[in-house]
Design a protein around this motif. Structure first.
Motif, PDB file in Angstrom:
ATOM      1  N   TYR A 414      42.341  37.395  35.823  1.00 60.21           N
ATOM      2  CA  TYR A 414      42.231  35.939  35.945  1.00 60.21           C
ATOM      3  C   TYR A 414      41.674  35.256  34.693  1.00 60.21           C
ATOM      4  O   TYR A 414      41.931  34.087  34.460  1.00 60.21           O
ATOM      5  CB  TYR A 414      41.347  35.573  37.134  1.00 60.21           C
ATOM      6  CG  TYR A 414      42.051  35.698  38.466  1.00 60.21           C
ATOM      7  CD1 TYR A 414      42.998  34.759  38.864  1.00 60.21           C
ATOM      8  CD2 TYR A 414      41.772  36.752  39.315  1.00 60.21           C
ATOM      9  CE1 TYR A 414      43.644  34.873  40.086  1.00 60.21           C
ATOM     10  CE2 TYR A 414      42.411  36.875  40.541  1.00 60.21           C
ATOM     11  CZ  TYR A 414      43.349  35.936  40.913  1.00 60.21           C
ATOM     12  OH  TYR A 414      43.996  36.049  42.119  1.00 60.21           O
ATOM     13  N   TYR A 415      40.874  35.970  33.907  1.00 59.80           N
ATOM     14  CA  TYR A 415      40.119  35.281  32.862  1.00 59.80           C
ATOM     15  C   TYR A 415      40.337  35.831  31.455  1.00 59.80           C
ATOM     16  O   TYR A 415      39.426  35.891  30.651  1.00 59.80           O
ATOM     17  CB  TYR A 415      38.623  35.293  33.212  1.00 59.80           C
ATOM     18  CG  TYR A 415      38.386  34.716  34.561  1.00 59.80           C
ATOM     19  CD1 TYR A 415      38.608  33.358  34.803  1.00 59.80           C
ATOM     20  CD2 TYR A 415      38.005  35.525  35.623  1.00 59.80           C
ATOM     21  CE1 TYR A 415      38.438  32.831  36.064  1.00 59.80           C
ATOM     22  CE2 TYR A 415      37.829  35.002  36.878  1.00 59.80           C
ATOM     23  CZ  TYR A 415      38.053  33.653  37.103  1.00 59.80           C
ATOM     24  OH  TYR A 415      37.888  33.133  38.349  1.00 59.80           O
ATOM     25  N   ASN A 416      41.570  36.266  31.185  1.00 61.68           N
ATOM     26  CA  ASN A 416      41.962  36.604  29.810  1.00 61.68           C
ATOM     27  C   ASN A 416      41.001  37.560  29.098  1.00 61.68           C
ATOM     28  O   ASN A 416      40.131  37.158  28.337  1.00 61.68           O
ATOM     29  CB  ASN A 416      42.104  35.331  28.973  1.00 61.68           C
ATOM     30  CG  ASN A 416      43.166  34.410  29.529  1.00 61.68           C
ATOM     31  OD1 ASN A 416      44.200  34.879  29.989  1.00 61.68           O
ATOM     32  ND2 ASN A 416      42.901  33.119  29.497  1.00 61.68           N
ATOM     33  N   GLU A 417      41.198  38.807  29.404  1.00 63.57           N
ATOM     34  CA  GLU A 417      40.471  39.863  28.699  1.00 63.57           C
ATOM     35  C   GLU A 417      38.954  39.794  28.877  1.00 63.57           C
ATOM     36  O   GLU A 417      38.193  39.946  27.934  1.00 63.57           O
ATOM     37  CB  GLU A 417      40.813  39.842  27.201  1.00 63.57           C
ATOM     38  CG  GLU A 417      42.267  40.158  26.907  1.00 63.57           C
ATOM     39  CD  GLU A 417      42.664  41.554  27.392  1.00 63.57           C
ATOM     40  OE1 GLU A 417      41.850  42.486  27.254  1.00 63.57           O
ATOM     41  OE2 GLU A 417      43.773  41.694  27.921  1.00 63.57           O
ATOM     42  N   GLY A 418      38.529  39.551  30.072  1.00 60.31           N
ATOM     43  CA  GLY A 418      37.113  39.717  30.396  1.00 60.31           C
ATOM     44  C   GLY A 418      36.180  38.687  29.829  1.00 60.31           C
ATOM     45  O   GLY A 418      35.448  38.956  28.882  1.00 60.31           O
ATOM     46  N   THR A 419      36.184  37.511  30.380  1.00 62.71           N
ATOM     47  CA  THR A 419      35.273  36.466  29.911  1.00 62.71           C
ATOM     48  C   THR A 419      33.960  36.494  30.671  1.00 62.71           C
ATOM     49  O   THR A 419      33.027  35.811  30.293  1.00 62.71           O
ATOM     50  CB  THR A 419      35.924  35.086  30.097  1.00 62.71           C
ATOM     51  OG1 THR A 419      36.230  34.903  31.475  1.00 62.71           O
ATOM     52  CG2 THR A 419      37.184  34.981  29.269  1.00 62.71           C
ATOM     53  N   THR A 420      33.876  37.246  31.751  1.00 62.67           N
ATOM     54  CA  THR A 420      32.687  37.238  32.594  1.00 62.67           C
ATOM     55  C   THR A 420      31.943  38.564  32.560  1.00 62.67           C
ATOM     56  O   THR A 420      30.752  38.616  32.287  1.00 62.67           O
ATOM     57  CB  THR A 420      33.058  36.912  34.056  1.00 62.67           C
ATOM     58  OG1 THR A 420      33.816  35.714  34.089  1.00 62.67           O
ATOM     59  CG2 THR A 420      31.805  36.742  34.906  1.00 62.67           C
ATOM     60  N   TYR A 421      32.640  39.660  32.821  1.00 64.82           N
ATOM     61  CA  TYR A 421      31.999  40.971  32.923  1.00 64.82           C
ATOM     62  C   TYR A 421      32.319  41.785  31.676  1.00 64.82           C
ATOM     63  O   TYR A 421      33.474  42.119  31.419  1.00 64.82           O
ATOM     64  CB  TYR A 421      32.469  41.698  34.197  1.00 64.82           C
ATOM     65  CG  TYR A 421      32.172  40.904  35.431  1.00 64.82           C
ATOM     66  CD1 TYR A 421      30.931  40.991  36.047  1.00 64.82           C
ATOM     67  CD2 TYR A 421      33.118  40.033  35.963  1.00 64.82           C
ATOM     68  CE1 TYR A 421      30.640  40.243  37.176  1.00 64.82           C
ATOM     69  CE2 TYR A 421      32.843  39.278  37.085  1.00 64.82           C
ATOM     70  CZ  TYR A 421      31.597  39.384  37.692  1.00 64.82           C
ATOM     71  OH  TYR A 421      31.319  38.637  38.794  1.00 64.82           O
ATOM     72  N   ILE A 422      31.312  42.107  30.908  1.00 66.69           N
ATOM     73  CA  ILE A 422      31.493  42.739  29.602  1.00 66.69           C
ATOM     74  C   ILE A 422      31.418  44.256  29.728  1.00 66.69           C
ATOM     75  O   ILE A 422      30.481  44.808  30.318  1.00 66.69           O
ATOM     76  CB  ILE A 422      30.443  42.234  28.601  1.00 66.69           C
ATOM     77  CG1 ILE A 422      30.583  40.716  28.445  1.00 66.69           C
ATOM     78  CG2 ILE A 422      30.580  42.947  27.263  1.00 66.69           C
ATOM     79  CD1 ILE A 422      29.516  40.100  27.589  1.00 66.69           C
ATOM     80  N   ASP A 423      32.421  44.923  29.147  1.00 64.26           N
ATOM     81  CA  ASP A 423      32.468  46.379  29.126  1.00 64.26           C
ATOM     82  C   ASP A 423      32.046  46.847  27.742  1.00 64.26           C
ATOM     83  O   ASP A 423      32.849  47.315  26.936  1.00 64.26           O
ATOM     84  CB  ASP A 423      33.889  46.849  29.458  1.00 64.26           C
ATOM     85  CG  ASP A 423      34.023  48.362  29.436  1.00 64.26           C
ATOM     86  OD1 ASP A 423      32.998  49.040  29.632  1.00 64.26           O
ATOM     87  OD2 ASP A 423      35.148  48.846  29.211  1.00 64.26           O
ATOM     88  N   VAL A 424      30.773  46.698  27.471  1.00 65.14           N
ATOM     89  CA  VAL A 424      30.264  46.953  26.125  1.00 65.14           C
ATOM     90  C   VAL A 424      30.369  48.418  25.724  1.00 65.14           C
ATOM     91  O   VAL A 424      30.515  48.755  24.545  1.00 65.14           O
ATOM     92  CB  VAL A 424      28.802  46.464  26.004  1.00 65.14           C
ATOM     93  CG1 VAL A 424      27.866  47.349  26.811  1.00 65.14           C
ATOM     94  CG2 VAL A 424      28.385  46.407  24.538  1.00 65.14           C
ATOM     95  N   ASP A 425      30.347  49.325  26.691  1.00 68.23           N
ATOM     96  CA  ASP A 425      30.394  50.750  26.397  1.00 68.23           C
ATOM     97  C   ASP A 425      31.812  51.314  26.414  1.00 68.23           C
ATOM     98  O   ASP A 425      32.002  52.517  26.263  1.00 68.23           O
ATOM     99  CB  ASP A 425      29.530  51.531  27.401  1.00 68.23           C
ATOM    100  CG  ASP A 425      28.061  51.141  27.304  1.00 68.23           C
ATOM    101  OD1 ASP A 425      27.596  50.915  26.173  1.00 68.23           O
ATOM    102  OD2 ASP A 425      27.396  51.058  28.351  1.00 68.23           O
TER     103      ASP A 425
END
Length: 449
Positions: A414-425
């Protein structure tokens, strides 16, 4: 016969109903009570399970069956204009269906009990025939059974001069004779599906025949709201003191009620929907327990029939967009997506916005119970950043678990490549193929209603 799967942990509810019936039987008290639940909640499943359990209960005094158990499906018998005839016809049919138990291995006392009841019901049916009420039940049933082509119809006419109340009184006496042998338990189902006029007529006849009889228990499965609508349809909505009081009117027929809710799903779902679950693989050992947790929360607001439709549709759509086994987190995403669409939500925006009364999901406010469900699921999906870990305290970082995967799918779709939940690892790097399937699934779901 194989035992049916209890997906919603109904055993405790069924046990409580049986305890009540046993208590009423101990004191030989007559009673009519209701099992209430909305359409699709599983009332028929529950009463059929209770019926089977009651049939197995033995009397400590006679060492024979304790109950005569009967099933009356109002809707299946509504071709009888007179419900009094339909009730007896259904009770006769119940005895014939139970004849399968009359084998050489069955104790003679049990056989004798059912034969006694059968003869009494034939006498009751004979009263209707003699006084020209309804159709000739015995002649019709026996001739159909013997494959005879011609059915005499000389007794089909209704004699308007006959006193119906006298026949009912004789029927009550016959019924009481049966109840002296064993407790009669009559289950009444599908009243909600009958047209209002017939539903009310059924209530009246049940009252006429069984009210006040000792050792007779009538259990009705009802949707109270639908039944109240039927009363309004017949007598009009209550406007003033001169109008009918619907609650008071129904108390005339129902002594008390037990409410059947949507239930809580258990792991029997894995067996029932095996064909769907087998399309996925479990990568983490805790996933199975977590999936049951997620589905139980989502389905707490949905009746069992709707749950079945959701799973069946998800299975079909998934089969169209993917033919390889994928991570089982994708299954939960697919089911959750359908539930959200049913709730009227467009996607899964930031959960904190749920508490903002001005915010609307898909132009529809969400009820508090559904807000709480989403918040509880999201709480397991992310962790807040900490300065010491070189992460911003203003962002959310996905957890390395089932919940994190699900919310990451929603976020990326829904939000174009993760604007809310960050997959930093980079935990979800190898889940890009699942995301492709999730996207195709949602697109196809929009086309299939």
């Amino acid at each position: 016969m194989d035992k049916r799967l209890d997906l919603l942990n109904r055993e405790e509810f069924e046990g409580n109903v049986i305890k009540i019936v046993n208590q009423l039987s101990d004191i030989k008290r007559g009673c009519c009570f209701a099992i209430e639940g909305s359409w699709g909640v599983g009332k028929t499943f529950v009463i059929e399970e209770i019926e089977e359990r009651l049939k197995l209960i033995q009397s400590e005094e006679t060492n024979s069956d304790r109950y005569f158990v009967f099933h009356y499906n109002c809707w299946q018998h509504d071709y009888y204009e007179e419900p009094a005839v339909a009730i007896i016809s259904a009770m006769l049919a119940s005895i014939r269906e139970d004849a399968v138990f009359f084998s050489k291995d069955i104790d003679n006392t049990i056989k004798a009990g059912y034969e006694f009841a059968k003869e009494k019901f034939k006498e009751i049916a004979g009263l209707y025939i003699k006084n020209k009420i309804g159709i000739n039940l015995i002649s019709l049933a026996d001739k159909i059974k013997d494959n005879k082509d011609k059915i005499e119809d000389a007794e089909n006419e209704f004699d308007e001069m006959f006193s119906f109340s006298q026949t009912i009184e004789k029927v009550r006496k016959k019924m009481q004779e049966i109840a002296e042998k064993r407790t009669i338990v009559l289950f009444v189902d599908e009243l909600d599906r009958c047209i209002p006029q017939y539903a009310i007529k059924v209530l009246e006849r049940l009252h006429h025949i069984f009210c006040g009889l000792e050792n007779v228990v009538v259990i009705m499965a009802i949707d109270r709201k639908q039944l109240e609508h039927s009363v309004e349809e017949m007598f009009g909505a209550r406007k003033d003191e001169s109008s009918i009081d619907i609650e008071k009117y129904l108390k005339k027929f129902i002594d008390f009620s037990m409410v059947l809710d949507n239930g809580i799903i258990n792991e029997s779902y894995w067996e029932k929907y095996k064909s769907y679950f087998d399309k996925f693989v479990i990568e983490q050992k805790d996933d199975k327990e977590e999936i049951t947790n997620v589905l139980s929360k989502l389905f707490a607001t949905i009746d069992i029939r709707t749950q079945e439709k959701i799973i069946e549709k998800a299975n079909m759509v998934h089969s169209l967009v993917c033919n390889e086994k994928r991570d089982i987190s994708l299954l939960v995403f697919e089911v959750m997506y359908e539930v959200l669409m049913m709730w009227g939500l467009d996607g899964l925006p930031n959960i904190e916005l749920i508490d903002d009364g001005r915010y609307e999901f898909g132009k529809k406010q969400i009820e508090k119970c559904k807000k709480d469900i989403l918040k509880s699921l999201e709480a397991e999906a992310y962790e807040r950043g900490e300065e010491s870990r070189n992460r911003s305290p203003h962002h959310k970082y996905i957890q390395k678990n089932l919940y994190g995967k699900i919310f990451w799918y929603f976020d990326n779709f829904y939000y174009n490549e993760g604007t809310t939940y960050i997959d930093v690892d980079g935990y979800m790097v190898n889940k890009r193929r699942e995301l492709v399937v999730a996207t195709k699934f949602c697109e196809l779901c929009e086309m299939i209603k």
